[in-house]
Design a protein around this motif. Structure first.
Motif, PDB file in Angstrom:
ATOM      1  N   PRO A 260       0.734  -2.164  12.189  1.00  0.00           N
ATOM      2  CA  PRO A 260       2.085  -1.714  11.807  1.00  0.00           C
ATOM      3  C   PRO A 260       2.196  -1.233  10.364  1.00  0.00           C
ATOM      4  N   VAL A 261       1.236  -1.601   9.534  1.00  0.00           N
ATOM      5  CA  VAL A 261       1.302  -1.234   8.121  1.00  0.00           C
ATOM      6  C   VAL A 261       0.826   0.210   7.951  1.00  0.00           C
ATOM      7  N   ASN A 262       1.666   1.019   7.332  1.00  0.00           N
ATOM      8  CA  ASN A 262       1.280   2.394   7.034  1.00  0.00           C
ATOM      9  C   ASN A 262       1.800   2.767   5.658  1.00  0.00           C
ATOM     10  N   SER A 263       1.555   3.999   5.266  1.00  0.00           N
ATOM     11  CA  SER A 263       1.939   4.408   3.920  1.00  0.00           C
ATOM     12  C   SER A 263       3.444   4.307   3.704  1.00  0.00           C
ATOM     13  N   MET A 264       4.234   4.623   4.742  1.00  0.00           N
ATOM     14  CA  MET A 264       5.685   4.590   4.580  1.00  0.00           C
ATOM     15  C   MET A 264       6.195   3.160   4.440  1.00  0.00           C
TER      16      MET A 264
ATOM     17  N   LEU B 196       2.963   4.467  -8.204  1.00  0.00           N
ATOM     18  CA  LEU B 196       2.376   3.726  -7.089  1.00  0.00           C
ATOM     19  C   LEU B 196       2.947   4.202  -5.758  1.00  0.00           C
ATOM     20  N   GLY B 197       4.270   4.354  -5.686  1.00  0.00           N
ATOM     21  CA  GLY B 197       4.902   4.832  -4.457  1.00  0.00           C
ATOM     22  C   GLY B 197       4.432   6.225  -4.085  1.00  0.00           C
ATOM     23  N   THR B 198       4.301   7.087  -5.074  1.00  0.00           N
ATOM     24  CA  THR B 198       3.836   8.455  -4.834  1.00  0.00           C
ATOM     25  C   THR B 198       2.424   8.465  -4.267  1.00  0.00           C
ATOM     26  N   VAL B 199       1.543   7.687  -4.866  1.00  0.00           N
ATOM     27  CA  VAL B 199       0.149   7.624  -4.404  1.00  0.00           C
ATOM     28  C   VAL B 199       0.071   7.044  -2.995  1.00  0.00           C
ATOM     29  N   LEU B 200       0.878   6.026  -2.703  1.00  0.00           N
ATOM     30  CA  LEU B 200       0.886   5.443  -1.356  1.00  0.00           C
ATOM     31  C   LEU B 200       1.315   6.471  -0.310  1.00  0.00           C
ATOM     32  N   LEU B 201       2.254   7.337  -0.659  1.00  0.00           N
ATOM     33  CA  LEU B 201       2.680   8.379   0.271  1.00  0.00           C
ATOM     34  C   LEU B 201       1.584   9.417   0.489  1.00  0.00           C
ATOM     35  N   ILE B 202       0.841   9.720  -0.564  1.00  0.00           N
ATOM     36  CA  ILE B 202      -0.144  10.798  -0.491  1.00  0.00           C
ATOM     37  C   ILE B 202      -1.395  10.397   0.280  1.00  0.00           C
ATOM     38  N   LEU B 203      -1.906   9.194   0.030  1.00  0.00           N
ATOM     39  CA  LEU B 203      -3.172   8.803   0.646  1.00  0.00           C
ATOM     40  C   LEU B 203      -2.974   8.447   2.112  1.00  0.00           C
ATOM     41  N   PRO B 204      -3.682   9.090   3.021  1.00  0.00           N
ATOM     42  CA  PRO B 204      -3.471   8.864   4.464  1.00  0.00           C
ATOM     43  C   PRO B 204      -4.014   7.524   4.932  1.00  0.00           C
ATOM     44  N   ARG B 205      -3.344   6.965   5.931  1.00  0.00           N
ATOM     45  CA  ARG B 205      -3.755   5.673   6.469  1.00  0.00           C
ATOM     46  C   ARG B 205      -5.162   5.709   7.046  1.00  0.00           C
TER      47      ARG B 205
ATOM     48  N   LEU C 149       4.505   0.592   3.221  1.00  0.00           N
ATOM     49  CA  LEU C 149       4.106   0.172   1.884  1.00  0.00           C
ATOM     50  C   LEU C 149       4.979   0.841   0.819  1.00  0.00           C
ATOM     51  N   TYR C 150       5.296   2.108   1.067  1.00  0.00           N
ATOM     52  CA  TYR C 150       6.163   2.820   0.121  1.00  0.00           C
ATOM     53  C   TYR C 150       7.530   2.153   0.031  1.00  0.00           C
ATOM     54  N   TYR C 151       8.072   1.765   1.183  1.00  0.00           N
ATOM     55  CA  TYR C 151       9.397   1.147   1.132  1.00  0.00           C
ATOM     56  C   TYR C 151       9.354  -0.211   0.431  1.00  0.00           C
ATOM     57  N   PHE C 152       8.233  -0.882   0.499  1.00  0.00           N
ATOM     58  CA  PHE C 152       8.093  -2.122  -0.266  1.00  0.00           C
ATOM     59  C   PHE C 152       8.222  -1.830  -1.768  1.00  0.00           C
ATOM     60  N   VAL C 153       7.649  -0.714  -2.208  1.00  0.00           N
ATOM     61  CA  VAL C 153       7.792  -0.307  -3.610  1.00  0.00           C
ATOM     62  C   VAL C 153       9.259  -0.010  -3.924  1.00  0.00           C
ATOM     63  N   VAL C 154       9.953   0.666  -2.985  1.00  0.00           N
ATOM     64  CA  VAL C 154      11.387   0.939  -3.172  1.00  0.00           C
ATOM     65  C   VAL C 154      12.163  -0.370  -3.306  1.00  0.00           C
ATOM     66  N   MET C 155      11.804  -1.365  -2.491  1.00  0.00           N
ATOM     67  CA  MET C 155      12.462  -2.678  -2.586  1.00  0.00           C
ATOM     68  C   MET C 155      12.263  -3.293  -3.972  1.00  0.00           C
TER      69      MET C 155
END
Length: 262
Positions: free
Chosen positions: A78-82, A59-68, A84-90
């Motif tokens: 304010p919400v962007n791929s990074m 999920l984190g990988t896909v969020l990084l790949i798909l552009p906003r 959202l990605y950090y939410f996955v890291v959390m």
């Protein structure tokens, strides 16, 4: 060798039209390839991709790949791929709270690094195409010419080992041959398809990209050596896995972005 050639031809027939079309088709392809890359790394380590850490890593990988610009327009600015990605890291960081004794901080590091490694590589693959097909093709040709040159010249005159503890067949002569072949691309390509910098700068950058691509290859080889596997996967008969084919590009595209080519 015959199987390798057949696989390469089929892959190019499928791959080239998608990178020419670009847009959503390329983004979906990159996301799928990224997901497979994560799966291959988990499999190398012997971890089950179907468990929560594997699902979150994909999920984190896909969020990084798909552009906003394509996928997140309905979300607040304010919400962007990074973010959202950090939410996955959390969520990954929370796992040791509920799986104490089975999951640790060190365990969290693996899916996070895997998603960054694969996700940022394919993210910049997509970004390069969004700037223009000529930028993407330049990167592909530099990496492909480096690989071909290193293989052909190393096979002919290679004597001194480049990194025998990681990849015994690679030689210093082959590495230099790969750089020389990439320089041919770096010289000829901008004549027909202009790039952001002058010829001298592009030749210097081409050398750097060729070296970085070879480092990306060695990085993936070191992982395979550490985990005791020959190939990252078997999805491409005669070639191995997705990471075996994209290992150089996963390093080159982010470095190209850092150097301001897109």
């Amino acid at each position: 060798m015959k199987q390798r050639v057949i696989t390469a031809v089929i892959a190019l027939i499928l791959f080239i039209p998608i990178i020419v079309i670009g847009g959503v088709a390329l983004q979906i392809l990159a996301a799928v390839l990224g997901g497979i890359g994560v799966y291959e790394l988990f499999k190398m380590r012997g971890w089950d991709i179907k468990k929560i850490d594997g699902i979150l890593a994909i999920l984190g990988t896909v969020l990084l790949i798909l552009p906003r610009s394509t996928w997140y327009d309905y979300l607040p600015e304010p919400v962007n791929s990074m973010s959202l990605y950090y939410f996955v890291v959390m969520l990954l960081l929370i796992l040791p709270v509920f799986l104490q004794g089975k999951y640790s901080f060190e365990g969290v590091a693996f899916p996070v690094l895997v998603s960054l490694y694969v996700g940022m590589g394919f993210q910049n693959f997509v970004l390069a195409r969004e700037v223009g097909l000529h930028v993407l093709m330049y990167a592909l040709l530099v990496v492909w010419s480096t690989d071909i040159g290193a293989y052909m010249i190393g096979r002919k005159i290679g004597k001194r080992k480049l990194a025998p503890h990681i990849s015994p067949n690679k030689t210093m002569e082959g590495s230099l041959g790969g750089i020389l072949c990439a320089l041919v691309v770096g010289f000829v390509y901008p004549i027909f398809w202009p790039l952001p910098y002058n010829m001298f700068a592009m030749l210097i950058l081409t050398i750097l990209f060729s070296i970085v691509g070879q480092l990306g290859d060695l990085v993936e080889s070191s992982y395979k050596r550490f985990y005791g596997v020959k190939d990252s996967g078997n999805i491409l008969p005669g070639h191995g896995g997705i990471l075996d084919r994209f290992d150089s590009l996963l390093f080159v595209f982010p470095f190209m972005h850092l150097m301001g080519l897109f």
